[in-house]
Design a protein around this motif. Sequence first.
Motif, short mmCIF file in Angstrom:
data_model
loop_
_atom_site.label_atom_id
_atom_site.label_comp_id
_atom_site.label_asym_id
_atom_site.label_seq_id
_atom_site.Cartn_x
_atom_site.Cartn_y
_atom_site.Cartn_z
N GLY A 142 8.95 -76.46 -37.98
CA GLY A 142 9.51 -75.39 -37.18
C GLY A 142 8.45 -74.70 -36.35
O GLY A 142 8.68 -74.36 -35.17
N ALA A 143 7.27 -74.50 -36.93
CA ALA A 143 6.17 -73.87 -36.19
C ALA A 143 5.77 -74.74 -35.02
O ALA A 143 5.56 -74.25 -33.89
CB ALA A 143 4.98 -73.64 -37.11
N GLY A 144 5.64 -76.05 -35.26
CA GLY A 144 5.22 -76.96 -34.20
C GLY A 144 6.22 -77.05 -33.07
O GLY A 144 5.85 -77.04 -31.89
N GLY A 196 20.46 -86.19 -39.61
CA GLY A 196 19.59 -87.23 -40.13
C GLY A 196 18.47 -86.78 -41.04
O GLY A 196 17.60 -87.58 -41.40
N ALA A 197 18.48 -85.52 -41.47
CA ALA A 197 17.46 -85.05 -42.40
C ALA A 197 17.60 -85.76 -43.75
O ALA A 197 18.71 -86.03 -44.20
CB ALA A 197 17.57 -83.54 -42.60
N ASP A 198 16.47 -86.04 -44.36
CA ASP A 198 16.46 -86.58 -45.72
C ASP A 198 16.18 -85.50 -46.75
O ASP A 198 16.50 -85.64 -47.93
CB ASP A 198 15.41 -87.69 -45.85
N CYS A 199 15.54 -84.43 -46.30
CA CYS A 199 15.21 -83.30 -47.16
C CYS A 199 15.22 -82.06 -46.28
O CYS A 199 14.72 -82.09 -45.15
CB CYS A 199 13.83 -83.50 -47.80
N ILE A 200 15.80 -80.97 -46.77
CA ILE A 200 15.89 -79.73 -46.01
C ILE A 200 15.12 -78.65 -46.75
O ILE A 200 15.39 -78.38 -47.92
CB ILE A 200 17.36 -79.32 -45.80
N GLN A 201 14.17 -78.04 -46.04
CA GLN A 201 13.35 -76.97 -46.63
C GLN A 201 13.94 -75.61 -46.27
O GLN A 201 14.24 -75.32 -45.12
CB GLN A 201 11.92 -77.05 -46.10
N ASP A 250 12.20 -78.60 -41.65
CA ASP A 250 11.95 -77.18 -41.89
C ASP A 250 13.12 -76.38 -41.32
O ASP A 250 13.30 -76.30 -40.11
CB ASP A 250 10.64 -76.80 -41.20
N ALA A 251 13.92 -75.78 -42.21
CA ALA A 251 15.08 -74.99 -41.79
C ALA A 251 14.84 -73.49 -41.93
O ALA A 251 15.80 -72.71 -41.99
CB ALA A 251 16.32 -75.41 -42.57
N ASP A 252 13.59 -73.08 -42.02
CA ASP A 252 13.24 -71.66 -42.11
C ASP A 252 14.04 -70.98 -43.22
O ASP A 252 14.07 -71.45 -44.33
CB ASP A 252 13.42 -70.98 -40.76
N THR A 253 14.72 -69.88 -42.89
CA THR A 253 15.46 -69.13 -43.90
C THR A 253 16.90 -69.63 -44.06
O THR A 253 17.68 -69.02 -44.80
CB THR A 253 15.51 -67.64 -43.52
N GLY A 254 17.23 -70.70 -43.37
CA GLY A 254 18.62 -71.18 -43.38
C GLY A 254 19.47 -70.52 -42.33
O GLY A 254 20.68 -70.73 -42.27
N PHE A 255 18.84 -69.66 -41.51
CA PHE A 255 19.48 -69.02 -40.36
C PHE A 255 20.60 -68.08 -40.75
O PHE A 255 21.62 -67.98 -40.08
CB PHE A 255 19.96 -70.08 -39.36
N GLY A 256 20.40 -67.35 -41.88
CA GLY A 256 21.37 -66.35 -42.27
C GLY A 256 21.54 -66.25 -43.77
O GLY A 256 20.61 -66.51 -44.54
N ASN A 257 22.74 -65.90 -44.19
CA ASN A 257 23.02 -65.73 -45.62
C ASN A 257 23.41 -67.07 -46.26
O ASN A 257 23.24 -68.13 -45.65
CB ASN A 257 24.10 -64.66 -45.82
N VAL A 301 23.54 -70.85 -44.76
CA VAL A 301 22.77 -71.95 -45.35
C VAL A 301 23.66 -73.16 -45.56
O VAL A 301 23.26 -74.30 -45.29
CB VAL A 301 22.12 -71.50 -46.68
N ARG A 302 24.86 -72.93 -46.03
CA ARG A 302 25.79 -74.05 -46.23
C ARG A 302 26.04 -74.79 -44.92
O ARG A 302 25.98 -76.03 -44.86
CB ARG A 302 27.10 -73.50 -46.79
N HIS A 303 26.26 -74.04 -43.85
CA HIS A 303 26.47 -74.65 -42.53
C HIS A 303 25.21 -75.36 -42.06
O HIS A 303 25.28 -76.47 -41.50
CB HIS A 303 26.86 -73.55 -41.54
N THR A 304 24.05 -74.76 -42.29
CA THR A 304 22.77 -75.36 -41.89
C THR A 304 22.56 -76.71 -42.56
O THR A 304 22.18 -77.69 -41.91
CB THR A 304 21.61 -74.41 -42.25
N VAL A 305 22.82 -76.77 -43.86
CA VAL A 305 22.63 -78.03 -44.59
C VAL A 305 23.58 -79.10 -44.06
O VAL A 305 23.17 -80.25 -43.84
CB VAL A 305 22.82 -77.81 -46.10
N ARG A 306 24.84 -78.74 -43.84
CA ARG A 306 25.80 -79.72 -43.31
C ARG A 306 25.33 -80.26 -41.96
O ARG A 306 25.39 -81.45 -41.68
CB ARG A 306 27.18 -79.07 -43.17
#
Length: 286
Positions: free
Chosen positions: A43-45, A104-109, A82-89, A93-98
């Motif tokens: 995310g920083a990059g 195509g993410a294999d792992c979500i941070q 890198d999903a930072d804080t999940g962009f909310g509550n 986070v549930r929406h972010t992961v979906r």
Amino acid sequence: MSSRKQLRKLAGARRGVIVPGAFNALSAKVIEDLGYEAIYVTGAGVTNMWLGMPDQGFLGLHEIADHTARIRDAVSVPMIVDADTGFGNALNVRHTVRMLERAGADCIQLEDQVAPKRCGHFSGKEVISMEEAVNKIKAAVDARHDPELLILARTDACATLGFEAAVERAHKFAEAGADILFVEAVTTEDEIRALPQRLSKPQLMNVVIGGRTPIFGAEELGSLGYGIVLYANAALQGAIAGMQKALTVLRDNKRLDEETAPVVSFAERQRLVGKPEWDALDRRYT
């Protein structure tokens, strides 16, 4: 084996596999081409290179999802996003992961900072409550369609609450279902050595060139029991140095020649972006 199963196996082996950060599709292709076993969408990059801004929460979900999809199309190696804080509550986070799973993410941070987040090695960080942080990890675990998708839980509590509080949070994240743990910005060698003894799940150690955490070699970190050794922005820092060097030569000499300039060759650039393969397709369809 799927890329998600590959990543789970890499982390579980606890041999200190080096995972460089990619800030766009071309940097991801360079990382894969050099033989690295996984990449990290930083995310920083992306913020630095795409927006020209610091890592202070300026990137949104749709932007990181778009970059994730483009990088996924470019490489086949496992990919941590890198999903930072999940962009909310927790619901966000549930929406972010979906969304990132579809991209195509294999792992979500996900991390436990107060939004807007800051780079883990900046001053002024704050973290949310333990209860809220744990519930966000639970939401992430529940949201995934593919059980092989990994959830990487990061805590930034060291900087504000201390090392013991960070370890406690990491324990709670593991209980909530996180697959990999990431205690960010530890500041002593003793803390680095202690974490694999204190936490049972595979862990990531973030090596920041110029950051607050003492730098250990990947082999030593592997021997301590770390699964992943993250160099999130080594490629970015190298790219900036390369651009500055090449453009300084151009400014001072008023010309660049392929034989002497501090740049890759024209042919190498075309190889990295798959020009021969596209030429073959062009011949096939015309």
